[in-house]
Design an enzyme around this catalytic site. Structure first.
Site, short mmCIF file in Angstrom:
data_model
loop_
_atom_site.label_atom_id
_atom_site.label_comp_id
_atom_site.label_asym_id
_atom_site.label_seq_id
_atom_site.Cartn_x
_atom_site.Cartn_y
_atom_site.Cartn_z
N CYS A 37 0.83 -1.20 0.00
CA CYS A 37 0.00 0.00 0.00
C CYS A 37 0.87 1.26 0.00
O CYS A 37 1.65 1.47 0.95
CB CYS A 37 -0.92 -0.01 1.22
SG CYS A 37 -1.85 1.50 1.46
N CYS A 51 0.31 3.50 3.05
CA CYS A 51 0.89 2.90 4.26
C CYS A 51 2.40 3.12 4.29
O CYS A 51 2.99 3.36 5.37
CB CYS A 51 0.58 1.40 4.31
SG CYS A 51 -1.19 1.00 4.32
#
Length: 300
Positions: free
Chosen positions: A55, A58
């Protein structure tokens, strides 16, 4: 000149060493959570992040989160992190639909963090008790509830099926439709087995009652026969009573006819006798004609 270069090198090495030490402290303060140890967040004060290595958001948050973890001791909290690719059950238990997702947890009460994702904002969120203004997650949606536990098992099952699907295609070379066909047949078989098991369990606890259809039909026919017989008997008695009543009425009519005939005959005879001796009867009675009394008839 050499001494100056040495001093610069020492400073660089010290900076690198201090940075590595700070990263090591941050990593030691950051607690990795999974399906086996997640329940420790049910006690105490926590901030937990759900992320995935692939991600991008993230990845950009990672440095801020690790820096925030170094403040955990000063803020009297614990900072955790969950890799959803390794713990799919937790993503289902917490109903994680977007990454990264951050939860604030205090004594088993869960709130989702939705503010800015920076270290300073995290620190302010804890120090100023901003979390108290957020509505906690309802009890039935709490990760520790029975409902969410079932959801976590479904997520685990989906990951197991996905890994089997990947293994069938990559290792055994099955086409996609072949893997889906195997899953369809397995689903039908499992459904049939579960249905049989469910029926057996129900029959064990609630056994069927013995069939008494023949007896009930015979009893019904007997009762109908008895009822018909009683109706016939009562009908026969009614017919006899009606016949007796008709016979009595005929007798009464006959008697009435006889009385009328007798009266007529008496009237005839009196008229014949009265024509000869009419004067004598009128003188003896005082000039008034003789009144003839007729017999009383029976009441109809």
């Amino acid at each position: 000149m050499d001494s100056t270069m040495r001093g610069v090198c020492y400073i660089l090495l010290l900076a690198i060493f201090s940075q590595e030490c700070s990263l090591a402290v941050a990593k030691s303060s950051l607690i990795k959570l999974d399906d086996n140890n997640w329940d420790q967040i049910l006690t105490g004060h926590w901030m937990v992040e759900f992320y995935a290595p692939w991600c991008p958001a993230c990845q950009s948050l990672q440095s801020h989160w690790e820096s925030f973890a170094t403040w955990s001791e000063d803020l009297s909290i614990k900072v955790g992190q969950v890799d959803v690719t390794q713990s799919p059950g937790l993503s289902g238990r917490f109903m994680v639909t977007a990454l990264p997702t951050i939860f604030h947890v205090i004594d088993g009460e869960f709130r989702q963090y939705r503010s800015s994702r920076t270290k300073d904002e995290f620190i302010s969120f804890i120090e100023e008790d901003k979390w108290a203004a957020i509505e906690p997650i309802p009890g039935w949606k709490s990760p520790s509830s029975l409902v969410m536990s079932l959801v976590s098992y479904l997520f685990k099952l989906s990951m197991v099926l996905r890994s089997i699907h990947t293994k069938l295609m990559e290792e055994y070379g099955l086409p996609t439709w072949g893997s889906y066909l195997i899953f369809a047949v397995a689903t039908i078989v499992m459904g049939a087995l579960l249905g049989i098991l469910l029926v057996a369990v129900i029959d064990h606890f609630y056994p069927p009652k013995p069939h008494t259809g023949g007896k009930s039909v015979a009893n019904k026919s007997d009762s109908k026969g008895k009822k018909k017989k009683s109706d016939d008997e009562s009908g026969g008695d009614d017919d006899e009573e009606e016949e007796d009543a008709e016979a009595n009425e005929d007798e009464e009519y006959d008697e009435n006819d006889d009385n009328i005939k007798d009266d007529l005959e008496e009237d005839e005879s009196e008229k014949n006798a009265g024509s000869g001796s009419g004067s004598e009867e009128t003188s003896s009675v005082g000039g008034s004609p003789r009144v003839h009394k007729r017999k009383s008839r029976k009441a109809d």
